[in-house]
Design an enzyme around this catalytic site. Structure first.
Site, PDB file in Angstrom:
ATOM      1  N   HIS A 170      58.318  -4.977  27.110  1.00 14.93           N
ATOM      2  CA  HIS A 170      59.619  -5.630  27.076  1.00 14.93           C
ATOM      3  C   HIS A 170      60.468  -5.017  25.957  1.00 14.93           C
ATOM      4  CE1 HIS A 170      58.841  -9.076  23.893  1.00 14.93           C
ATOM      5  NE2 HIS A 170      58.389  -7.923  23.476  1.00 14.93           N
ATOM      6  N   CYS A 199      61.486  -4.603  17.661  1.00 13.81           N
ATOM      7  CA  CYS A 199      61.368  -5.165  19.017  1.00 13.81           C
ATOM      8  C   CYS A 199      62.537  -4.740  19.901  1.00 13.81           C
ATOM      9  CB  CYS A 199      61.290  -6.693  18.964  1.00 13.81           C
ATOM     10  SG  CYS A 199      59.810  -7.258  18.147  1.00 13.81           S
ATOM     11  N   HIS A 241      58.313  -1.779  24.227  1.00 13.81           N
ATOM     12  CA  HIS A 241      56.984  -1.793  23.603  1.00 13.81           C
ATOM     13  C   HIS A 241      56.154  -2.831  24.366  1.00 13.81           C
ATOM     14  CE1 HIS A 241      59.113  -5.105  21.668  1.00 13.81           C
ATOM     15  NE2 HIS A 241      57.934  -5.679  21.526  1.00 13.81           N
ATOM     16  N   HIS A 261      52.787  -5.760  24.932  1.00 18.20           N
ATOM     17  CA  HIS A 261      51.915  -6.804  24.386  1.00 18.20           C
ATOM     18  C   HIS A 261      50.830  -7.122  25.409  1.00 18.20           C
ATOM     19  CE1 HIS A 261      54.526  -7.905  21.012  1.00 18.20           C
ATOM     20  NE2 HIS A 261      55.555  -7.846  21.845  1.00 18.20           N
ATOM     21  N   ASP A 282      51.971  -8.328  35.359  1.00 18.11           N
ATOM     22  CA  ASP A 282      50.974  -7.455  34.729  1.00 18.11           C
ATOM     23  C   ASP A 282      51.323  -5.980  34.925  1.00 18.11           C
ATOM     24  OD1 ASP A 282      48.594  -6.919  33.324  1.00 18.11           O
ATOM     25  OD2 ASP A 282      47.488  -6.672  35.193  1.00 18.11           O
ATOM     26  N   HIS A 283      51.281  -5.237  33.816  1.00 15.35           N
ATOM     27  CA  HIS A 283      51.601  -3.809  33.809  1.00 15.35           C
ATOM     28  C   HIS A 283      53.016  -3.535  34.326  1.00 15.35           C
ATOM     29  CE1 HIS A 283      47.394  -3.514  32.855  1.00 15.35           C
ATOM     30  NE2 HIS A 283      47.513  -2.219  32.626  1.00 15.35           N
ATOM     31  N   GLU A 322      51.929 -14.239  22.397  1.00 11.89           N
ATOM     32  CA  GLU A 322      52.430 -12.856  22.432  1.00 11.89           C
ATOM     33  C   GLU A 322      51.527 -11.955  21.589  1.00 11.89           C
ATOM     34  OE1 GLU A 322      56.779 -11.437  22.788  1.00 11.89           O
ATOM     35  OE2 GLU A 322      56.380 -11.738  20.661  1.00 11.89           O
TER      36      GLU A 322
HETATM   37 NI    NI Z   1      57.563  -7.710  21.553  1.00  9.86          NI
END
Ligand code: NI
Length: 267
Positions: free
Chosen positions: A141, A160, A166, A168, A206-207, A251
């Site tokens: 995100h 961020c 990036h 998580h 996911d992914h 997160e």
């Molecule tokens: Ni983040």
């Protein structure tokens, strides 16, 4: 005020007569190859002015180890499906109310069946049982407001706001609350529940790059708070049995957000 005590014990064998302290693994699992249960009690009361105690936690250990654990062993120790757990925990909770230290009121008992599943009975829920299942997804995100300049975004969101995004490894804890189905003992239809989470949340997220590939985040910043809200909105439409009580999204191990029906009704 409230006080929580956790006890760990064997799923098959009672604690030894030697009565060890409540060690890291609990007796007799500390040095034996045993399935390991975790039980938590939350009590409420006033702290004694002299001792500072709501109650002596050793009394809670005895309650969990000698009253709750034997009933769980009796009613679901040899069960091979989770349907046995909720009715057994309700019976154990009733017995625990009578065995609770006199200075405290028992609020809830939690039975952590595995790192991914826990059942809870809360006195305020009446005959209902809470079930929490944990799920995981990995996603990218970028936190960014398009009405702000790149410099302002950098100032507001720091790293961020990296333009390339990036990632998580998110952990989602879904809590539902329901009455026990008399025939099957469950508070939800577990295969249907798992399928609903898988299809509505895990597969779409996911992914993926949340900003680009998930329509809810086309205009909405995919903060952990908003991710929890979107997951709640997706699941509340598809959970068939039980009330969706809370969505907790971790997160990182240091940050989680909770979203529940009260947040939804507050808009
Ligand atoms: Ni983040």
């Amino acid at each position: 005020m409230k006080l929580m005590r956790e006890t760990r014990c064997s799923s098959t064998r009672p604690a030894s007569a030697a009565r060890p302290v409540n060690t890291w693994a609990g007796d007799p699992t500390a040095d034996r190859f045993e399935q390991f249960w975790t039980l938590q009690a939350v009590v409420e009361g006033a702290a004694d002015p002299q001792t500072g105690y709501v109650c002596d936690v050793r009394e809670l250990d005895v309650m969990l180890r000698d009253v709750v654990a034997p009933l769980l062993r009796e009613y679901c120790g040899s069960a091979d499906d989770l349907g046995a757990v909720a009715p057994a925990l309700c019976r154990a909770f009733e017995a625990a109310v009578g065995a609770c230290p006199v200075a405290a009121t028992l609020c809830s008992i939690t039975f952590v069946v595995s790192p991914f599943t826990r059942f809870e009975v809360h006195v305020k829920d009446g005959a209902m049982v809470r079930l929490t299942r944990s799920f995981e997804f990995s996603a990218a995100h970028r936190l960014y407001c398009d009405r702000l300049s790149d410099e302002e975004n950098r100032r507001l969101f720091g790293k961020c706001s990296n333009p390339h995004g990036h990632g998580h490894n998110y952990v989602v804890e879904v809590t539902v609350c329901g009455t026990i189905d008399g025939a099957r003992g469950t508070v939800v239809d577990l295969p249907a529940f798992d399928r609903a989470v898988q299809e509505s949340v895990i597969l779409p997220f996911d992914h993926k790059n949340l900003n680009i590939e998930c329509p809810e985040f086309a205009e909405l910043n995919p903060s952990v708070e908003n991710i929890a809200r979107v997951i709640f909105q997706r699941l509340v439409r598809v959970i068939e049995r039980g009330e969706l009580l809370n969505i907790r999204v971790w997160e990182t191990p240091k940050t989680y957000a909770d979203y529940g029906p009260n947040d939804a009704s507050a808009g």
